[in-house]
Write a protein that holds these residues in place. Structure first.
Motif, PDB file in Angstrom:
ATOM      1  N   VAL A   1       6.710  -3.608  13.479  1.00 29.42           N
ATOM      2  CA  VAL A   1       7.456  -2.969  12.386  1.00 29.42           C
ATOM      3  C   VAL A   1       6.891  -3.407  11.035  1.00 29.42           C
ATOM      4  O   VAL A   1       6.646  -2.585  10.146  1.00 29.42           O
ATOM      5  CB  VAL A   1       8.967  -3.305  12.493  1.00 29.42           C
ATOM      6  CG1 VAL A   1       9.687  -2.910  11.209  1.00 29.42           C
ATOM      7  CG2 VAL A   1       9.578  -2.595  13.690  1.00 29.42           C
ATOM      8  N   ILE A   2       6.635  -4.712  10.895  1.00 25.77           N
ATOM      9  CA  ILE A   2       6.041  -5.204   9.643  1.00 25.77           C
ATOM     10  C   ILE A   2       4.681  -4.552   9.421  1.00 25.77           C
ATOM     11  O   ILE A   2       4.335  -4.121   8.317  1.00 25.77           O
ATOM     12  CB  ILE A   2       5.900  -6.743   9.689  1.00 25.77           C
ATOM     13  CG1 ILE A   2       7.294  -7.388   9.721  1.00 25.77           C
ATOM     14  CG2 ILE A   2       5.093  -7.248   8.496  1.00 25.77           C
ATOM     15  CD1 ILE A   2       7.277  -8.886   9.894  1.00 25.77           C
ATOM     16  N   SER A   3       3.938  -4.441  10.509  1.00 27.31           N
ATOM     17  CA  SER A   3       2.619  -3.834  10.437  1.00 27.31           C
ATOM     18  C   SER A   3       2.695  -2.400   9.920  1.00 27.31           C
ATOM     19  O   SER A   3       1.905  -1.988   9.058  1.00 27.31           O
ATOM     20  CB  SER A   3       1.994  -3.871  11.829  1.00 27.31           C
ATOM     21  OG  SER A   3       0.801  -3.162  11.865  1.00 27.31           O
ATOM     22  N   VAL A   4       3.652  -1.635  10.436  1.00 26.28           N
ATOM     23  CA  VAL A   4       3.788  -0.237  10.017  1.00 26.28           C
ATOM     24  C   VAL A   4       4.159  -0.160   8.539  1.00 26.28           C
ATOM     25  O   VAL A   4       3.591   0.632   7.773  1.00 26.28           O
ATOM     26  CB  VAL A   4       4.838   0.486  10.886  1.00 26.28           C
ATOM     27  CG1 VAL A   4       5.185   1.842  10.293  1.00 26.28           C
ATOM     28  CG2 VAL A   4       4.322   0.651  12.306  1.00 26.28           C
ATOM     29  N   ILE A   5       5.085  -1.017   8.116  1.00 27.30           N
ATOM     30  CA  ILE A   5       5.498  -1.009   6.709  1.00 27.30           C
ATOM     31  C   ILE A   5       4.311  -1.329   5.805  1.00 27.30           C
ATOM     32  O   ILE A   5       4.026  -0.623   4.843  1.00 27.30           O
ATOM     33  CB  ILE A   5       6.653  -2.017   6.477  1.00 27.30           C
ATOM     34  CG1 ILE A   5       7.896  -1.565   7.240  1.00 27.30           C
ATOM     35  CG2 ILE A   5       6.942  -2.166   4.989  1.00 27.30           C
ATOM     36  CD1 ILE A   5       9.005  -2.602   7.290  1.00 27.30           C
ATOM     37  N   PHE A   6       3.581  -2.398   6.165  1.00 23.62           N
ATOM     38  CA  PHE A   6       2.409  -2.766   5.372  1.00 23.62           C
ATOM     39  C   PHE A   6       1.364  -1.663   5.376  1.00 23.62           C
ATOM     40  O   PHE A   6       0.759  -1.357   4.350  1.00 23.62           O
ATOM     41  CB  PHE A   6       1.788  -4.065   5.906  1.00 23.62           C
ATOM     42  CG  PHE A   6       2.220  -5.266   5.144  1.00 23.62           C
ATOM     43  CD1 PHE A   6       1.697  -5.521   3.875  1.00 23.62           C
ATOM     44  CD2 PHE A   6       3.141  -6.149   5.669  1.00 23.62           C
ATOM     45  CE1 PHE A   6       2.110  -6.626   3.157  1.00 23.62           C
ATOM     46  CE2 PHE A   6       3.558  -7.250   4.966  1.00 23.62           C
ATOM     47  CZ  PHE A   6       3.048  -7.492   3.703  1.00 23.62           C
TER      48      PHE A   6
ATOM     49  N   ILE B   1      -1.037   3.976   0.995  1.00 27.18           N
ATOM     50  CA  ILE B   1      -0.684   4.751  -0.200  1.00 27.18           C
ATOM     51  C   ILE B   1      -1.463   4.227  -1.398  1.00 27.18           C
ATOM     52  O   ILE B   1      -2.035   4.989  -2.174  1.00 27.18           O
ATOM     53  CB  ILE B   1       0.840   4.691  -0.453  1.00 27.18           C
ATOM     54  CG1 ILE B   1       1.583   5.444   0.648  1.00 27.18           C
ATOM     55  CG2 ILE B   1       1.174   5.285  -1.821  1.00 27.18           C
ATOM     56  CD1 ILE B   1       3.081   5.248   0.646  1.00 27.18           C
ATOM     57  N   LEU B   2      -1.539   2.901  -1.507  1.00 20.27           N
ATOM     58  CA  LEU B   2      -2.314   2.298  -2.596  1.00 20.27           C
ATOM     59  C   LEU B   2      -3.768   2.756  -2.529  1.00 20.27           C
ATOM     60  O   LEU B   2      -4.354   3.172  -3.533  1.00 20.27           O
ATOM     61  CB  LEU B   2      -2.233   0.768  -2.508  1.00 20.27           C
ATOM     62  CG  LEU B   2      -3.104   0.031  -3.522  1.00 20.27           C
ATOM     63  CD1 LEU B   2      -2.457   0.070  -4.892  1.00 20.27           C
ATOM     64  CD2 LEU B   2      -3.361  -1.406  -3.092  1.00 20.27           C
ATOM     65  N   LEU B   3      -4.341   2.688  -1.324  1.00 26.15           N
ATOM     66  CA  LEU B   3      -5.750   3.054  -1.169  1.00 26.15           C
ATOM     67  C   LEU B   3      -5.952   4.542  -1.416  1.00 26.15           C
ATOM     68  O   LEU B   3      -7.011   4.976  -1.860  1.00 26.15           O
ATOM     69  CB  LEU B   3      -6.252   2.691   0.235  1.00 26.15           C
ATOM     70  CG  LEU B   3      -6.234   1.208   0.601  1.00 26.15           C
ATOM     71  CD1 LEU B   3      -6.981   0.972   1.897  1.00 26.15           C
ATOM     72  CD2 LEU B   3      -6.840   0.364  -0.505  1.00 26.15           C
TER      73      LEU B   3
ATOM     74  N   VAL C   1       0.225 -10.447  15.528  1.00 25.77           N
ATOM     75  CA  VAL C   1       0.498  -9.066  15.967  1.00 25.77           C
ATOM     76  C   VAL C   1       0.289  -8.104  14.798  1.00 25.77           C
ATOM     77  O   VAL C   1      -0.358  -7.060  14.935  1.00 25.77           O
ATOM     78  CB  VAL C   1       1.936  -8.947  16.528  1.00 25.77           C
ATOM     79  CG1 VAL C   1       2.295  -7.489  16.762  1.00 25.77           C
ATOM     80  CG2 VAL C   1       2.079  -9.750  17.817  1.00 25.77           C
ATOM     81  N   THR C   2       0.821  -8.486  13.639  1.00 27.83           N
ATOM     82  CA  THR C   2       0.675  -7.625  12.463  1.00 27.83           C
ATOM     83  C   THR C   2      -0.787  -7.422  12.109  1.00 27.83           C
ATOM     84  O   THR C   2      -1.249  -6.303  11.891  1.00 27.83           O
ATOM     85  CB  THR C   2       1.417  -8.258  11.263  1.00 27.83           C
ATOM     86  OG1 THR C   2       2.780  -8.441  11.621  1.00 27.83           O
ATOM     87  CG2 THR C   2       1.331  -7.365  10.043  1.00 27.83           C
TER      88      THR C   2
ATOM     89  N   LEU D   1      -3.768   6.505   8.906  1.00 27.94           N
ATOM     90  CA  LEU D   1      -3.086   7.096   7.748  1.00 27.94           C
ATOM     91  C   LEU D   1      -4.078   7.600   6.712  1.00 27.94           C
ATOM     92  O   LEU D   1      -3.950   8.716   6.207  1.00 27.94           O
ATOM     93  CB  LEU D   1      -2.149   6.059   7.118  1.00 27.94           C
ATOM     94  CG  LEU D   1      -0.776   5.911   7.775  1.00 27.94           C
ATOM     95  CD1 LEU D   1      -0.066   4.664   7.268  1.00 27.94           C
ATOM     96  CD2 LEU D   1       0.075   7.142   7.517  1.00 27.94           C
ATOM     97  N   ILE D   2      -5.084   6.768   6.411  1.00 29.54           N
ATOM     98  CA  ILE D   2      -6.039   7.163   5.373  1.00 29.54           C
ATOM     99  C   ILE D   2      -6.795   8.424   5.789  1.00 29.54           C
ATOM    100  O   ILE D   2      -6.953   9.367   5.012  1.00 29.54           O
ATOM    101  CB  ILE D   2      -7.012   6.000   5.081  1.00 29.54           C
ATOM    102  CG1 ILE D   2      -6.251   4.887   4.363  1.00 29.54           C
ATOM    103  CG2 ILE D   2      -8.191   6.468   4.231  1.00 29.54           C
ATOM    104  CD1 ILE D   2      -7.055   3.651   4.114  1.00 29.54           C
TER     105      ILE D   2
END
Ligand code: ADP
Ligand code: MG
Lengths: 256, 263
Positions: B76-81, B87-89, B133-134, B145-146
C-alpha cells in the motif's frame, strides 16, 4: 463582402521549422456559412484547424473573429479532431458529456444530464451506456460530433469527420449532418478530400494545393437547401464536381 | 457483443487449465520423489509435505500472518509513493531526468545485500520489512504509471485543451485514466515480488514470519516443512495476484473487455 465575416484570415501562413505547410492565404467564412476545404492529404488542412482552435500559432498573418482578433475572442470554436478521440473508458453519454463538462464547466453529473437530452437527435439513445469499443465507426463519429455540439460554441471545425467510413455509412452520415446543421445553421469549416461530400454539404468550397497549401480555387455551391442525394445527379452538381476535380489536379501539379 | 457478456467468457477454461497444470506438476513431483533414490531430506514427495504442513498448521499460520501484514502494508505504501513520484515525474521532465537514474540504481542493489543492511540499520522489527517490500515493488508500479501517462492519446489531450481545460483537468480526465492499464501491469509485477521480498527481509533477521519459519525448518533439516513454507508463500503470491487481476477487472472494465473482444 460588405458584412463583417465570422472568420477572416489575412495573409496567414504557417511553417514548422523549415517545412512550409501553409502558404500565404486569405480566407473568409460568413456567419452561418458552411464552408469546405478540399485538398490533397498532407497539404496542411488539419494544421489550419489547429491554428484556428488555438493549438498552433500562425507564423505570419492575422485571424479575426467577427472583426476582433482571435486571441481576444475566447474560444469561439468547437473542434472535432480527425481521429475521433473518444475516451475509451467513458460511456457514450459521458463522452458526449465531456463537451458540457469541460467547455461548459458543468459537473460530471450535470453534464451527463445535458448529454442525455442530446442523444436522440444523434440516434444514440439506445447506446447511451455503451463503451466506444462496442460501437461501429459510424456510431463513433456520431458520438464525436455530438461531443463537438455539446461544447456550445458558435462555430464548428470538422476535420474529415467521415474520412474513415465505408461509402454507405458515409453518405448516410452526410445526409444526417445536413439535417442536423439545418436546425441551428452554425458556422462550419469542414475539411475533406471527398469531392461529393464537399458539394453535398457546403455553401462554398475552397480548394487547396499541395504543400505549402495555397488556395487554387473557390466555388459557390449553387444548390438549394435542404440538400438531397438526388441533387448530386443534377447538371449543376456534376459540373461542379468536375471543376473541383480539375482544380485539385492543377493544385497537385498533375495533368488530367 | 453486449456489456454483460464481455467480462467473463469461458470461466471454466480460465480456471480448469491452470489447475490442470498444477495437478500435472504436483503429480510428477509425487511420482519422481517416491520412485527415485532421492531421500526424504532432499526431496520429500508432495503428500509428505502436505501432511507435515497440515500437522504444523498452527505455527505455519502464525508465521504467515506477519508476512502477509508486511506485504500488504509495504504494498500500500508502495502504491501511494508510486503515484506521488509518478505525478512529479510526469509534470516535470527535469525531475524525470534527475530522479529516474536514482530509481533504476535502487533496483540494481541485490536483495541479499540490502536485507541484512536494513537489519543493521533498523533492527528486527516491522519497519525494515515493509521498507524492503516497498523498495522492491515500487519500481514496476512507477514505470507502469509513467508509461501509462505517456500512452495518452495526443488528440484527446489537445481536444481538452481546445475546450479550455487546464493541466489538472487534462491530468484527471485523460492522463490518469490512460495510465490505469500500465498501473495494473506494474501492480501485477510488483505483487509477485512482494512476498519474496518480505521473506528475504525476515531471513535477514526477524522474530516471526514465513522467512523465519523456513529458516528454522531448514536449520533442523526438516525439508518437508521448508517446502510446506514455500508452498504457502507461493499460494499467497497466487492469491494476491488473482486479487489484483480481479480489482483490475472491476476498476477498468473498458480496457479488459475491449482486449478480450479484439482477441
Ligand atoms: N506539429 C507539427 N510539427 C511538424 N510538422 C507538422 C506538425 N503538424 C503537421 N506537420 C506537417 O505538416 C504537414 C501538413 O499536415 P496536416 O495539416 O496534418 O495535413 P492534412 O491535414 O492536410 O493531411 C505534414 O507534412 C505534417 O507532417
Ligand atoms: Mg488532416
Amino acid at each position: 463582402m460588405t458584412k463583417i465575416p465570422a472568420i477572416s484570415l489575412r495573409r496567414l501562413s504557417k511553417s514548422f521549422g523549415d517545412l512550409d505547410v501553409l502558404g500565404v492565404m486569405d480566407l473568409d467564412v460568413g456567419r452561418g456559412e458552411f464552408v469546405s476545404i478540399l485538398g490533397p492529404s498532407g497539404c496542411g488542412k488539419s494544421t489550419l484547424l489547429s491554428i484556428l482552435s488555438g493549438i498552433e500559432e500562425a507564423t505570419t498573418g492575422e485571424i479575426t473573429i467577427h472583426g476582433a482578433p482571435l486571441n481576444q475572442s475566447g474560444q469561439p470554436f468547437a473542434w472535432m479532431p480527425q481521429n475521433d478521440a473518444l475516451l475509451p473508458w467513458r460511456t457514450v453519454v459521458d463522452n458526449v458529456g465531456l463537451g458540457y463538462q469541460v467547455a461548459g464547466r458543468l459537473s460530471k453529473r450535470a453534464a451527463r444530464d445535458q448529454a442525455r437530452l442530446l442523444l436522440p437527435a444523434f440516434g444514440l439513445e439506445e447506446f447511451s451506456r455503451a463503451l466506444p469499443y462496442q460501437l461501429s465507426g459510424g456510431m463513433r463519429q456520431r458520438v464525436a460530433l455530438a461531443r463537438t455540439i455539446a461544447q456550445g460554441r458558435d462555430m464548428l471545425l470538422l476535420d474529415e469527420p467521415f474520412g474513415a467510413l465505408d461509402a454507405i455509412t458515409r453518405t448516410e452520415l452526410q445526409l444526417w449532418l445536413e439535417q442536423i446543421w439545418g436546425v441551428d445553421r452554425p458556422t462550419v469549416i469542414l475539411i475533406t478530400h471527398d469531392v461529393r461530400e464537399a458539394v453535398l454539404l457546403s455553401d462554398r468550397i475552397y480548394v487547396f494545393s499541395d504543400r505549402p497549401a495555397q488556395i487554387v480555387a473557390e466555388f459557390e455551391v449553387p444548390l438549394d437547401r435542404p440538400r438531397t442525394i438526388e441533387m448530386l445527379a443534377g447538371a449543376q452538381a456534376t459540373q461542379l464536381e468536375l471543376d473541383l476535380l480539375r482544380a485539385l489536379h492543377v493544385g497537385s501539379g498533375d495533368t488530367p | 457483443m453486449t456489456i454483460a457478456e464481455g467480462g467473463f467468457r469461458q470461466p471454466l477454461n480460465r480456471v480448469v487449465a491452470p489447475l490442470l497444470m498444477i495437478g500435472v506438476f504436483v503429480g510428477a513431483w509425487e511420482i519422481y520423489a517416491r520412485n527415485s533414490s532421492i531421500g526424504d531430506t532432499v526431496l520429500p514427495p508432495f503428500s509428505r509435505v502436505a501432511q507435515a504442513g497440515w500437522a504444523d498448521r498452527q505455527s505455519l499460520v502464525a508465521n504467515t500472518l506477519p508476512t502477509l501484514r508486511e506485504v500488504l502494508v509495504g504494498f500500500v505504501i508502495s502504491v501511494i509513493f508510486a503515484f506521488l513520484i509518478s505525478i512529479l515525474l510526469d509534470v516535470s521532465p527535469r525531475a524525470n531526468r534527475a530522479v529516474m537514474p536514482l530509481l533504476i540504481g535502487s533496483q540494481t542493489i541485490p536483495l541479499v545485500v540490502l536485507a541484512p543492511l536494513f537489519v543493521i540499520w533498523f533492527g528486527f522489527g516491522f519497519f525494515p520489512k515493509i521498507l524492503l517490500v516497498t523498495l522492491v515493488t515500487f519500481f514496476p508500479i512507477v514505470v507502469g504509471l509513467i508509461d501509462g501517462y505517456a500512452s495518452s492519446e495526443r488528440d484527446s489531450v489537445t481536444l481538452l485543451r481546445t475546450m479550455g481545460a487546464g493541466t489538472l483537468t487534462v491530468f484527471g480526465l485523460v492522463r490518469l485514466p490512460s495510465a490505469m492499464p500500465g498501473f495494473f501491469t506494474g501492480l501485477r509485477i510488483g505483487i509477485t515480488y512482494a512476498v519474496v521480498a518480505a521473506i528475504f527481509a525476515e531471513y535477514a533477521g526477524a522474530v516471526n514470519g514465513l522467512g523465519v519459519y523456513i529458516q528454522g525448518a531448514s536449520g533442523s533439516f526438516r525439508t518437508d516443512l521448508v517446502l510446506a513454507g514455500v508452498l504457502v508463500a507461493a499460494t499467497l503470491t497466487l492469491v494476491l495476484y488473482a486479487l489484483t487481476v480481479l480489482v483490475q477487472r472491476l476498476a477498468i472494465p473498458w480496457y479488459t473487455q475491449s482486449r478480450e473482444v479484439s482477441q
